[in-house]
Design a protein around this motif. Structure first.
Motif, PDB file in Angstrom:
ATOM      1  N   THR A  64       0.821  -1.203   0.000  1.00  0.00           N
ATOM      2  CA  THR A  64       0.000   0.000   0.000  1.00  0.00           C
ATOM      3  C   THR A  64       0.866   1.270   0.000  1.00  0.00           C
ATOM      4  N   ALA A  65       2.188   1.098   0.101  1.00  0.00           N
ATOM      5  CA  ALA A  65       3.080   2.271   0.095  1.00  0.00           C
ATOM      6  C   ALA A  65       3.073   2.906  -1.293  1.00  0.00           C
ATOM      7  N   SER A  66       3.163   4.252  -1.319  1.00  0.00           N
ATOM      8  CA  SER A  66       3.018   4.927  -2.616  1.00  0.00           C
ATOM      9  C   SER A  66       4.150   4.543  -3.570  1.00  0.00           C
ATOM     10  N   ASN A  67       5.342   4.244  -3.035  1.00  0.00           N
ATOM     11  CA  ASN A  67       6.481   3.961  -3.920  1.00  0.00           C
ATOM     12  C   ASN A  67       6.705   2.456  -4.130  1.00  0.00           C
ATOM     13  N   PHE A  68       5.703   1.618  -3.791  1.00  0.00           N
ATOM     14  CA  PHE A  68       5.949   0.171  -3.826  1.00  0.00           C
ATOM     15  C   PHE A  68       6.410  -0.374  -5.188  1.00  0.00           C
ATOM     16  N   PRO A  69       5.791   0.030  -6.313  1.00  0.00           N
ATOM     17  CA  PRO A  69       6.284  -0.550  -7.568  1.00  0.00           C
ATOM     18  C   PRO A  69       7.732  -0.134  -7.870  1.00  0.00           C
ATOM     19  N   ASN A  95     -14.071  -8.531   8.133  1.00  0.00           N
ATOM     20  CA  ASN A  95     -15.344  -9.228   8.354  1.00  0.00           C
ATOM     21  C   ASN A  95     -16.270  -8.313   9.160  1.00  0.00           C
ATOM     22  N   LYS A  96     -17.206  -7.672   8.484  1.00  0.00           N
ATOM     23  CA  LYS A  96     -18.115  -6.713   9.133  1.00  0.00           C
ATOM     24  C   LYS A  96     -19.432  -6.693   8.400  1.00  0.00           C
ATOM     25  N   PRO A  97     -20.541  -6.541   9.110  1.00  0.00           N
ATOM     26  CA  PRO A  97     -21.826  -6.370   8.407  1.00  0.00           C
ATOM     27  C   PRO A  97     -21.763  -5.156   7.471  1.00  0.00           C
ATOM     28  N   PHE A  98     -22.471  -5.254   6.378  1.00  0.00           N
ATOM     29  CA  PHE A  98     -22.435  -4.197   5.353  1.00  0.00           C
ATOM     30  C   PHE A  98     -22.678  -2.811   5.959  1.00  0.00           C
ATOM     31  N   ALA A  99     -23.672  -2.719   6.861  1.00  0.00           N
ATOM     32  CA  ALA A  99     -24.056  -1.417   7.409  1.00  0.00           C
ATOM     33  C   ALA A  99     -22.941  -0.783   8.239  1.00  0.00           C
ATOM     34  N   GLU A 100     -22.007  -1.595   8.723  1.00  0.00           N
ATOM     35  CA  GLU A 100     -20.924  -1.051   9.561  1.00  0.00           C
ATOM     36  C   GLU A 100     -19.651  -0.766   8.778  1.00  0.00           C
ATOM     37  N   LEU A 101     -19.623  -1.141   7.528  1.00  0.00           N
ATOM     38  CA  LEU A 101     -18.398  -0.925   6.738  1.00  0.00           C
ATOM     39  C   LEU A 101     -18.189   0.564   6.474  1.00  0.00           C
ATOM     40  N   THR A 102     -16.929   1.009   6.562  1.00  0.00           N
ATOM     41  CA  THR A 102     -16.610   2.427   6.373  1.00  0.00           C
ATOM     42  C   THR A 102     -15.909   2.648   5.031  1.00  0.00           C
ATOM     43  N   ASN A 103     -15.781   3.913   4.669  1.00  0.00           N
ATOM     44  CA  ASN A 103     -15.021   4.239   3.455  1.00  0.00           C
ATOM     45  C   ASN A 103     -13.591   3.757   3.578  1.00  0.00           C
ATOM     46  N   SER A 104     -13.072   3.858   4.785  1.00  0.00           N
ATOM     47  CA  SER A 104     -11.681   3.430   4.994  1.00  0.00           C
ATOM     48  C   SER A 104     -11.548   1.910   4.817  1.00  0.00           C
ATOM     49  N   ASP A 105     -12.564   1.148   5.283  1.00  0.00           N
ATOM     50  CA  ASP A 105     -12.545  -0.307   5.048  1.00  0.00           C
ATOM     51  C   ASP A 105     -12.513  -0.582   3.542  1.00  0.00           C
ATOM     52  N   PHE A 106     -13.351   0.148   2.824  1.00  0.00           N
ATOM     53  CA  PHE A 106     -13.410  -0.036   1.359  1.00  0.00           C
ATOM     54  C   PHE A 106     -12.028   0.213   0.750  1.00  0.00           C
ATOM     55  N   GLN A 108      -9.027   0.267   2.129  1.00  0.00           N
ATOM     56  CA  GLN A 108      -7.996  -0.716   2.519  1.00  0.00           C
ATOM     57  C   GLN A 108      -8.156  -2.020   1.743  1.00  0.00           C
ATOM     58  N   LEU A 109      -9.407  -2.495   1.673  1.00  0.00           N
ATOM     59  CA  LEU A 109      -9.652  -3.778   0.994  1.00  0.00           C
ATOM     60  C   LEU A 109      -9.306  -3.696  -0.489  1.00  0.00           C
ATOM     61  N   PHE A 110      -9.795  -2.642  -1.134  1.00  0.00           N
ATOM     62  CA  PHE A 110      -9.538  -2.552  -2.579  1.00  0.00           C
ATOM     63  C   PHE A 110      -8.086  -2.183  -2.869  1.00  0.00           C
ATOM     64  N   ASP A 111      -7.430  -1.475  -1.960  1.00  0.00           N
ATOM     65  CA  ASP A 111      -6.012  -1.141  -2.153  1.00  0.00           C
ATOM     66  C   ASP A 111      -5.167  -2.392  -2.224  1.00  0.00           C
ATOM     67  N   ILE A 112      -5.340  -3.259  -1.240  1.00  0.00           N
ATOM     68  CA  ILE A 112      -4.456  -4.424  -1.183  1.00  0.00           C
ATOM     69  C   ILE A 112      -4.941  -5.539  -2.118  1.00  0.00           C
ATOM     70  N   ASN A 113      -6.250  -5.709  -2.221  1.00  0.00           N
ATOM     71  CA  ASN A 113      -6.754  -6.853  -3.003  1.00  0.00           C
ATOM     72  C   ASN A 113      -6.821  -6.592  -4.509  1.00  0.00           C
ATOM     73  N   VAL A 114      -6.898  -5.328  -4.895  1.00  0.00           N
ATOM     74  CA  VAL A 114      -7.050  -5.028  -6.336  1.00  0.00           C
ATOM     75  C   VAL A 114      -6.013  -4.024  -6.840  1.00  0.00           C
ATOM     76  N   LYS A 115      -5.956  -2.852  -6.188  1.00  0.00           N
ATOM     77  CA  LYS A 115      -5.133  -1.774  -6.757  1.00  0.00           C
ATOM     78  C   LYS A 115      -3.641  -2.146  -6.771  1.00  0.00           C
ATOM     79  N   SER A 116      -3.197  -2.810  -5.722  1.00  0.00           N
ATOM     80  CA  SER A 116      -1.772  -3.185  -5.668  1.00  0.00           C
ATOM     81  C   SER A 116      -1.438  -4.215  -6.741  1.00  0.00           C
ATOM     82  N   ALA A 117      -2.389  -5.079  -7.058  1.00  0.00           N
ATOM     83  CA  ALA A 117      -2.168  -6.048  -8.143  1.00  0.00           C
ATOM     84  C   ALA A 117      -2.055  -5.295  -9.466  1.00  0.00           C
TER      85      ALA A 117
END
Ligand code: NAP
Length: 236
Positions: A64-69, A95-106, A108-117
């Motif tokens: 997730t570091a900006s200079n990782f690549p 692991n959180k119910p949908f209603a409790e998920l935050t923008n930051s959770d979104f 973090q999840l998409f950063d490591i699982n998708v954007k970093s790839a």
């Protein structure tokens, strides 16, 4: 054929077992990247003492570091390591119910699982030769039509995004004879699984799952390209 394998996310769980399995075969050299490389360094001390050139090279890096690549690119150059198999295994689960998920959770999840790839594969593109195989480690949760579980909505959505990214990469890279696939894994006993399904006992250990993934990374591109394959003996 000699395989030079880059494993992104290898500090623990399935990724660590992959690094261990693949680097102990004398036909392979492995470049393993993770935030925590203490286990990997112990492994490298053992394995590399038996070989002339290092079979396992480790780099501590947070994707997730900006200079990782850039940092990774420099290190690959320094070691003259040109991957022909790339496994994007790094993953985060919240692991959180949908209603409790935050923008930051979104994020973090998409950063490591998708954007970093995406950032990793984009950086690697000019270095890849024909015959290379790019593999994204997705999840049954992100497999279309699979049973879904409460608490895993964003995790599953991010894993689906990774899988489709691999399908699209295969299409864009077909003229260069570079293959790309995704494996939608079912459960294997790791820290992440315990977080998703507390108390559940998976039918496979991390090592058993790694045996399949390693074989697929090395040989699967002979039979599959642009595919998202379920790898599951149980639900979850
Ligand atoms: N276990 C299962 O049942 C299961 C099922 C379906 C799919 N999967 C997928 O399989 C993959 C491996 O899962 P696992 O169960 O082995 O999980 P795990 O034990 O939690 O391992 C996650 C891996 O990702 C790396 N990682 C996480 N954040 C990172 C970051 N910011 N920068 C660099 N590396 C990072 C971790 O290493 P560091 O902590 O050293 O960085 C570790 O090697 C994941 O993509 C997961 O989604 C697992």
């Amino acid at each position: 054929m000699q395989k030079s394998i880059l494993i992104a996310g290898a500090g623990k769980g399935i990724g660590f077992e992959l690094a261990k399995l693949l680097s102990t075969d004398e036909n392979n050299s492995v470049f393993a990247v993770s935030r925590n490389i203490s286990q990997l360094d112990k492994l490298a001390n053992e394995i590399n003492s038996k070989t002339d050139s290092p079979a396992l090279i480790n780099l501590a890096l947070d994707f997730t570091a900006s200079n990782f690549p850039n940092v990774l690119e420099q290190s690959l150059e320094e070691y003259n390591f040109k991957p022909n198999v790339v496994i994007y295994n790094a993953g985060l689960l919240i692991n959180k119910p949908f209603a409790e998920l935050t923008n930051s959770d979104f994020d973090q999840l998409f950063d490591i699982n998708v954007k970093s790839a995406f950032r990793l594969f984009r950086m690697l593109l000019p270095r890849l030769d024909s015959g290379s195989h790019l593999l994204g480690i997705s999840s049954m949760g992100g497999f279309q039509g699979s049973l879904k579980f409460p608490g895993l909505s964003l995790y599953s959505a991010s894993k689906a995004a990774l899988a489709v990214l691999m399908e699209c990469l295969a299409e864009e890279l077909k003229d260069r004879q570079i293959k790309a696939n995704a494996l939608a894994l079912g459960s294997a006993q790791t820290e992440m699984l315990a977080q998703a399904f507390p108390g559940y006992k998976a039918p496979l250990s991390a090592k058993e799952m790694a045996v399949f993934v390693a074989d697929f990374a090395l040989n699967g591109s002979r039979y599959f390209n642009g595919k998202i394959l379920p790898v599951s003996v149980s639900t979850p």
